[in-house]
Design a protein around this motif. Structure first.
Motif, PDB file in Angstrom:
ATOM      1  N   LYS A   1       0.841  -1.186   0.000  1.00 45.44           N
ATOM      2  CA  LYS A   1       0.000   0.000   0.000  1.00 45.44           C
ATOM      3  C   LYS A   1       0.881   1.243   0.000  1.00 45.44           C
ATOM      4  N   HIS A   2       0.384   2.292  -0.592  1.00 47.02           N
ATOM      5  CA  HIS A   2       1.145   3.525  -0.679  1.00 47.02           C
ATOM      6  C   HIS A   2       0.543   4.563   0.254  1.00 47.02           C
ATOM      7  N   PHE A   3       1.425   5.212   0.991  1.00 46.71           N
ATOM      8  CA  PHE A   3       0.973   6.213   1.950  1.00 46.71           C
ATOM      9  C   PHE A   3       0.354   7.406   1.228  1.00 46.71           C
ATOM     10  N   ILE A   4      -0.805   7.827   1.696  1.00 50.92           N
ATOM     11  CA  ILE A   4      -1.469   9.010   1.137  1.00 50.92           C
ATOM     12  C   ILE A   4      -1.461  10.125   2.171  1.00 50.92           C
ATOM     13  N   ALA A   5      -2.087   9.874   3.300  1.00 52.00           N
ATOM     14  CA  ALA A   5      -2.124  10.868   4.369  1.00 52.00           C
ATOM     15  C   ALA A   5      -2.616  10.199   5.635  1.00 52.00           C
ATOM     16  N   ALA A   6      -2.319  10.816   6.765  1.00 49.56           N
ATOM     17  CA  ALA A   6      -2.799  10.330   8.055  1.00 49.56           C
ATOM     18  C   ALA A   6      -3.575  11.451   8.726  1.00 49.56           C
ATOM     19  N   PRO A   7      -4.635  11.128   9.444  1.00 46.74           N
ATOM     20  CA  PRO A   7      -5.400  12.175  10.136  1.00 46.74           C
ATOM     21  C   PRO A   7      -4.568  12.839  11.217  1.00 46.74           C
ATOM     22  N   LEU A   8      -4.771  14.119  11.406  1.00 51.40           N
ATOM     23  CA  LEU A   8      -4.058  14.870  12.430  1.00 51.40           C
ATOM     24  C   LEU A   8      -4.670  14.630  13.805  1.00 51.40           C
ATOM     25  N   GLY A   9      -3.870  14.887  14.827  1.00 58.99           N
ATOM     26  CA  GLY A   9      -4.368  14.768  16.195  1.00 58.99           C
ATOM     27  C   GLY A   9      -4.595  16.114  16.845  1.00 58.99           C
ATOM     28  N   VAL A  10      -4.666  17.172  16.030  1.00 58.66           N
ATOM     29  CA  VAL A  10      -4.837  18.526  16.543  1.00 58.66           C
ATOM     30  C   VAL A  10      -6.235  18.710  17.115  1.00 58.66           C
ATOM     31  N   ASP A  11      -6.308  19.384  18.281  1.00 58.79           N
ATOM     32  CA  ASP A  11      -7.594  19.662  18.936  1.00 58.79           C
ATOM     33  C   ASP A  11      -8.415  18.387  19.136  1.00 58.79           C
ATOM     34  N   GLY A  12      -7.753  17.337  19.568  1.00 61.20           N
ATOM     35  CA  GLY A  12      -8.434  16.069  19.791  1.00 61.20           C
ATOM     36  C   GLY A  12      -9.326  16.105  21.010  1.00 61.20           C
ATOM     37  N   PRO A  13     -10.207  15.135  21.151  1.00 68.14           N
ATOM     38  CA  PRO A  13     -11.161  15.113  22.262  1.00 68.14           C
ATOM     39  C   PRO A  13     -10.514  14.942  23.625  1.00 68.14           C
ATOM     40  N   GLY A  14      -9.277  14.456  23.663  1.00 69.51           N
ATOM     41  CA  GLY A  14      -8.593  14.275  24.945  1.00 69.51           C
ATOM     42  C   GLY A  14      -7.863  15.505  25.433  1.00 69.51           C
ATOM     43  N   GLY A  15      -7.775  16.538  24.573  1.00 64.75           N
ATOM     44  CA  GLY A  15      -7.039  17.747  24.929  1.00 64.75           C
ATOM     45  C   GLY A  15      -5.816  17.914  24.055  1.00 64.75           C
ATOM     46  N   LYS A  16      -5.184  19.054  24.148  1.00 68.38           N
ATOM     47  CA  LYS A  16      -4.028  19.355  23.313  1.00 68.38           C
ATOM     48  C   LYS A  16      -2.831  18.480  23.679  1.00 68.38           C
ATOM     49  N   LEU A  17      -2.039  18.141  22.656  1.00 67.31           N
ATOM     50  CA  LEU A  17      -0.885  17.270  22.826  1.00 67.31           C
ATOM     51  C   LEU A  17       0.407  18.035  22.552  1.00 67.31           C
ATOM     52  N   TYR A  18       1.335  17.992  23.489  1.00 67.51           N
ATOM     53  CA  TYR A  18       2.697  18.456  23.264  1.00 67.51           C
ATOM     54  C   TYR A  18       3.546  17.210  23.058  1.00 67.51           C
ATOM     55  N   CYS A  19       4.058  17.028  21.846  1.00 68.41           N
ATOM     56  CA  CYS A  19       4.768  15.803  21.499  1.00 68.41           C
ATOM     57  C   CYS A  19       6.211  16.116  21.126  1.00 68.41           C
ATOM     58  N   PHE A  20       7.133  15.316  21.631  1.00 70.29           N
ATOM     59  CA  PHE A  20       8.530  15.555  21.309  1.00 70.29           C
ATOM     60  C   PHE A  20       9.276  14.240  21.132  1.00 70.29           C
ATOM     61  N   ALA A  21      10.426  14.348  20.460  1.00 71.00           N
ATOM     62  CA  ALA A  21      11.306  13.201  20.271  1.00 71.00           C
ATOM     63  C   ALA A  21      12.733  13.624  20.571  1.00 71.00           C
ATOM     64  N   LEU A  22      13.514  12.694  21.083  1.00 73.76           N
ATOM     65  CA  LEU A  22      14.947  12.902  21.269  1.00 73.76           C
ATOM     66  C   LEU A  22      15.657  12.284  20.072  1.00 73.76           C
ATOM     67  N   MET A  23      16.479  13.077  19.387  1.00 75.51           N
ATOM     68  CA  MET A  23      17.129  12.642  18.151  1.00 75.51           C
ATOM     69  C   MET A  23      18.640  12.552  18.328  1.00 75.51           C
ATOM     70  N   GLN A  24      19.210  11.434  17.922  1.00 77.00           N
ATOM     71  CA  GLN A  24      20.663  11.343  17.861  1.00 77.00           C
ATOM     72  C   GLN A  24      21.167  12.256  16.742  1.00 77.00           C
ATOM     73  N   PRO A  25      22.291  12.949  16.949  1.00 75.50           N
ATOM     74  CA  PRO A  25      22.764  13.880  15.920  1.00 75.50           C
ATOM     75  C   PRO A  25      23.252  13.193  14.651  1.00 75.50           C
ATOM     76  N   GLU A  26      23.614  11.921  14.766  1.00 74.23           N
ATOM     77  CA  GLU A  26      24.063  11.154  13.602  1.00 74.23           C
ATOM     78  C   GLU A  26      23.126   9.968  13.398  1.00 74.23           C
ATOM     79  N   GLY A  27      23.070   9.467  12.163  1.00 74.52           N
ATOM     80  CA  GLY A  27      22.282   8.274  11.900  1.00 74.52           C
ATOM     81  C   GLY A  27      20.970   8.570  11.198  1.00 74.52           C
TER      82      GLY A  27
END
Length: 354
Positions: free
Chosen positions: A167-193
């Protein structure tokens, strides 16, 4: 040695005829995304636990569901019996023998359905063979991905097939203004790789953490991940040892520095929930939002019966405020005093620490 010959060996090990010749095996140890299956069902995260590939001749697997409640079946596999199959018709007790070509394998893959799905996810995989019992500790099953079907040969205990249509990716629904409340999402990224590339793709397609109301990336260097996405700099080398009962990263101190930076930046206060997701976690914020609507007032969401696991961690903003107060109690403000002095976590990873 063929699979049938191995049944009489003292230490059974599946050596597929298909991968015995010259081939491009690529990296022998790799990590596929991450998290426990319970996390996928519970939080909308489909992260895969660490899988290890081995060259032909390595040990093999056992079924994970053991106990009195499990009725052992004589058949190697009955396609569609336990759940609807997503794969084309499988060849039961058959190996696909390929002379040379590309191939790789993964341990502890409990069903041929999962093996078929793994093949579907790799463009150059055109066939697979699943070994029910490869002699590995724990879940003894193994999945071999192959470049072609080759020759079909009878082999008891093996299941082979071709992957479902890709299957080919088209789009995914956003989680903005969801029923559970606003989400602050973050990731820790290695500088290499590879992580920078993964996060750049997520930002371009507004998926993963970038499908949340607020997204951020942390690293130990200032790096432009994508347009308008620059890392917040953490005071850490992002290096740690490995150990504990699972041989996992002992990265609690890394994330003590990360959470200190999250608190210092303070953007998490603009949301009701704080989500830390690994860069290689497949995470659907819209699904998480619907689940969080059922957990108003909770301090955090557990994503596994064995305790919270790190590919995704979900906390209420109130919980992080409490953590921030504990940082303030330490002499330099760089570690949560009660947690650090009251717990021994030298052999823990950051998920156990949190």
């Amino acid at each position: 040695m063929s699979p049938s010959q191995q049944s009489s060996a003292a230490s059974p090990a599946y050596e597929p005829i298909s991968e015995a010749g010259s081939q491009d095996w690529g990296r022998r140890r790799r990590r596929a995304v991450a998290a426990v299956a319970a996390a996928a069902a519970f939080t909308g995260v489909a992260a895969v636990a660490a899988l290890r590939g081995h060259r032909a001749g390595g040990q093999q697997l056992r079924h994970p569901l053991e106990g009195a409640a499990l009725q052992v079946k004589s058949a190697t596999w009955v396609q569609g019996e336990d759940f609807d199959s997503q794969a084309p018709k499988m060849d039961i007790d058959v190996e696909y023998v390929v002379d040379g070509g590309w191939g790789t394998n993964y341990d502890h893959i409990p069903t041929p359905e999962m093996c078929a799905a793994m093949c579907q996810g790799v463009d150059k995989c055109n066939a697979y063979t699943w070994v029910k019992d490869a002699g590995l500790p724990g879940c003894p099953s193994q999945c071999w991905l192959k470049s072609s079907v080759g020759v079909k040969k009878e082999a008891k205990g093996l299941v082979s097939g071709v992957p479902p249509p890709r299957k080919h990716f088209i789009a995914a629904p956003l989680g903005v203004d969801g029923p559970g409340g606003k989400l602050y999402c973050f990731a820790l990224m290695q500088p290499e790789g590879y992580e920078r590339g993964l996060l750049k793709w997520q930002q371009e397609n507004k998926v993963g953490i970038f499908g949340c109301d607020i997204a951020a990336v942390y690293s130990n260097k200032e790096i432009t991940v994508a347009p308008d996405v620059v890392t917040e700099v953490v005071n850490s080398t992002l290096k740690c040892g490995y150990g504990g009962d699972s041989g996992t990263a002992l990265n609690a101190w890394i994330f003590i520095a990360v959470w200190q930076k999250v608190i210092e930046v303070g953007d998490y206060k603009k949301a009701e929930w704080v989500v830390k997701a690994d860069p290689d976690a497949v995470f659907f914020p819209d699904r998480l939002g619907r689940l969080l609507a059922k957990h108003h007032g909770a301090g955090y969401i557990n994503n596994c019966k064995y305790g919270m696991h790190g590919p995704i961690e979900v906390f209420s903003t109130r919980a992080i405020d409490t953590l921030a107060d504990d940082y303030k109690k330490s002499w330099d403000g760089k570690a949560p005093k009660t947690c650090v002095t009251g717990q021994h976590f030298g052999q823990w990873g950051e998920d156990m620490f949190m």
